[in-house]
Design a protein around this motif. Structure first.
Motif, PDB file in Angstrom:
ATOM      1  N   ALA A  46     -66.604   3.047 -13.483  1.00 50.43           N
ATOM      2  CA  ALA A  46     -66.734   2.495 -14.830  1.00 50.43           C
ATOM      3  C   ALA A  46     -65.948   1.195 -14.970  1.00 50.43           C
ATOM      4  O   ALA A  46     -66.422   0.247 -15.613  1.00 50.43           O
ATOM      5  CB  ALA A  46     -66.270   3.519 -15.859  1.00 50.43           C
ATOM      6  N   LEU A  47     -64.777   1.141 -14.369  1.00 54.09           N
ATOM      7  CA  LEU A  47     -63.988  -0.096 -14.407  1.00 54.09           C
ATOM      8  C   LEU A  47     -64.729  -1.225 -13.709  1.00 54.09           C
ATOM      9  O   LEU A  47     -64.835  -2.336 -14.233  1.00 54.09           O
ATOM     10  CB  LEU A  47     -62.620   0.130 -13.761  1.00 54.09           C
ATOM     11  N   LEU A  48     -65.260  -0.938 -12.534  1.00 58.02           N
ATOM     12  CA  LEU A  48     -66.005  -1.943 -11.787  1.00 58.02           C
ATOM     13  C   LEU A  48     -67.241  -2.404 -12.565  1.00 58.02           C
ATOM     14  O   LEU A  48     -67.504  -3.607 -12.669  1.00 58.02           O
ATOM     15  CB  LEU A  48     -66.412  -1.391 -10.416  1.00 58.02           C
ATOM     16  N   ALA A  49     -67.969  -1.470 -13.129  1.00 52.91           N
ATOM     17  CA  ALA A  49     -69.182  -1.822 -13.889  1.00 52.91           C
ATOM     18  C   ALA A  49     -68.840  -2.623 -15.136  1.00 52.91           C
ATOM     19  O   ALA A  49     -69.556  -3.572 -15.488  1.00 52.91           O
ATOM     20  CB  ALA A  49     -69.949  -0.557 -14.263  1.00 52.91           C
ATOM     21  N   SER A  50     -67.746  -2.277 -15.804  1.00 48.21           N
ATOM     22  CA  SER A  50     -67.402  -3.017 -17.023  1.00 48.21           C
ATOM     23  C   SER A  50     -66.926  -4.430 -16.706  1.00 48.21           C
ATOM     24  O   SER A  50     -67.248  -5.368 -17.439  1.00 48.21           O
ATOM     25  CB  SER A  50     -66.355  -2.257 -17.836  1.00 48.21           C
ATOM     26  N   ILE A  51     -66.190  -4.602 -15.618  1.00 49.97           N
ATOM     27  CA  ILE A  51     -65.783  -5.952 -15.213  1.00 49.97           C
ATOM     28  C   ILE A  51     -67.022  -6.766 -14.836  1.00 49.97           C
ATOM     29  O   ILE A  51     -67.157  -7.931 -15.225  1.00 49.97           O
ATOM     30  CB  ILE A  51     -64.765  -5.900 -14.060  1.00 49.97           C
ATOM     31  N   ALA A  52     -67.933  -6.160 -14.094  1.00 47.59           N
ATOM     32  CA  ALA A  52     -69.161  -6.856 -13.706  1.00 47.59           C
ATOM     33  C   ALA A  52     -70.004  -7.220 -14.927  1.00 47.59           C
ATOM     34  O   ALA A  52     -70.641  -8.271 -14.954  1.00 47.59           O
ATOM     35  CB  ALA A  52     -69.971  -5.987 -12.745  1.00 47.59           C
ATOM     36  N   PHE A  53     -70.001  -6.359 -15.937  1.00 53.99           N
ATOM     37  CA  PHE A  53     -70.751  -6.654 -17.156  1.00 53.99           C
ATOM     38  C   PHE A  53     -70.182  -7.887 -17.855  1.00 53.99           C
ATOM     39  O   PHE A  53     -70.927  -8.744 -18.320  1.00 53.99           O
ATOM     40  CB  PHE A  53     -70.716  -5.442 -18.097  1.00 53.99           C
ATOM     41  N   VAL A  54     -68.855  -7.979 -17.901  1.00 55.47           N
ATOM     42  CA  VAL A  54     -68.217  -9.111 -18.577  1.00 55.47           C
ATOM     43  C   VAL A  54     -68.489 -10.420 -17.836  1.00 55.47           C
ATOM     44  O   VAL A  54     -68.734 -11.448 -18.456  1.00 55.47           O
ATOM     45  CB  VAL A  54     -66.701  -8.861 -18.728  1.00 55.47           C
ATOM     46  N   ILE A  55     -68.479 -10.369 -16.506  1.00 59.58           N
ATOM     47  CA  ILE A  55     -68.711 -11.602 -15.742  1.00 59.58           C
ATOM     48  C   ILE A  55     -70.194 -11.805 -15.426  1.00 59.58           C
ATOM     49  O   ILE A  55     -70.547 -12.738 -14.710  1.00 59.58           O
ATOM     50  CB  ILE A  55     -67.871 -11.640 -14.453  1.00 59.58           C
ATOM     51  N   ALA A  56     -71.046 -10.940 -15.949  1.00 57.44           N
ATOM     52  CA  ALA A  56     -72.504 -11.039 -15.808  1.00 57.44           C
ATOM     53  C   ALA A  56     -72.948 -11.043 -14.348  1.00 57.44           C
ATOM     54  O   ALA A  56     -73.709 -11.899 -13.905  1.00 57.44           O
ATOM     55  CB  ALA A  56     -73.042 -12.261 -16.541  1.00 57.44           C
ATOM     56  N   ASN A  57     -72.477 -10.067 -13.593  1.00 56.41           N
ATOM     57  CA  ASN A  57     -72.835  -9.930 -12.187  1.00 56.41           C
ATOM     58  C   ASN A  57     -73.598  -8.614 -12.019  1.00 56.41           C
ATOM     59  O   ASN A  57     -72.990  -7.537 -11.934  1.00 56.41           O
ATOM     60  CB  ASN A  57     -71.575  -9.957 -11.320  1.00 56.41           C
ATOM     61  N   THR A  58     -74.916  -8.698 -11.945  1.00 54.73           N
ATOM     62  CA  THR A  58     -75.767  -7.508 -11.900  1.00 54.73           C
ATOM     63  C   THR A  58     -75.558  -6.656 -10.647  1.00 54.73           C
ATOM     64  O   THR A  58     -75.468  -5.429 -10.764  1.00 54.73           O
ATOM     65  CB  THR A  58     -77.250  -7.903 -12.041  1.00 54.73           C
ATOM     66  N   PRO A  59     -75.477  -7.232  -9.428  1.00 55.24           N
ATOM     67  CA  PRO A  59     -75.288  -6.372  -8.255  1.00 55.24           C
ATOM     68  C   PRO A  59     -73.989  -5.554  -8.300  1.00 55.24           C
ATOM     69  O   PRO A  59     -73.982  -4.374  -7.939  1.00 55.24           O
ATOM     70  CB  PRO A  59     -75.264  -7.346  -7.080  1.00 55.24           C
ATOM     71  N   ILE A  60     -72.906  -6.139  -8.788  1.00 51.51           N
ATOM     72  CA  ILE A  60     -71.647  -5.392  -8.878  1.00 51.51           C
ATOM     73  C   ILE A  60     -71.739  -4.343  -9.982  1.00 51.51           C
ATOM     74  O   ILE A  60     -71.206  -3.238  -9.844  1.00 51.51           O
ATOM     75  CB  ILE A  60     -70.460  -6.358  -9.090  1.00 51.51           C
TER      76      ILE A  60
END
Length: 95
Positions: A46-60
């Motif tokens: 969840a931490l990884l997905a939320s950080i990726a969501f903020v930086i708009a990185n779909t693969p992460i």
């Protein structure tokens, strides 16, 4: 606006069953190695997905979501292996 009055709430009942559910039964709260491992792995995902969501990185983001699913699988496998609540690996053997 309506002038209708609202009836007072009913007093709480003293029984332990409400809608067919016995609230006096001990829940256990899932304190087991399987539950803790499942939750920790899912929190990392969840931490990884939320950080990726903020930086708009779909693969992460997808990788974080996959890690959360892996956490569910790891918890299920550990429970079946005897590390769940009242599991065979956690029973006191008298030593």
């Amino acid at each position: 606006m309506s002038k209708a009055t609202v009836p007072a709430s009913k007093p709480a009942t003293t029984g332990v069953a409400h809608h067919g559910v016995d609230h006096s039964a001990e829940l256990g709260h899932g304190n087991s190695p399987a539950a803790w491992t499942c939750v920790i792995v899912m929190l990392v995902g969840a931490l990884l997905a939320s950080i990726a969501f903020v930086i708009a990185n779909t693969p992460i983001f997808i990788a974080g979501a996959a890690i959360m699913v892996i956490g569910l699988i790891v918890g299920y496998v550990m429970r079946k292996a005897g590390y769940g609540v009242e599991g065979s690996k956690l029973k006191n053997s008298g030593h």
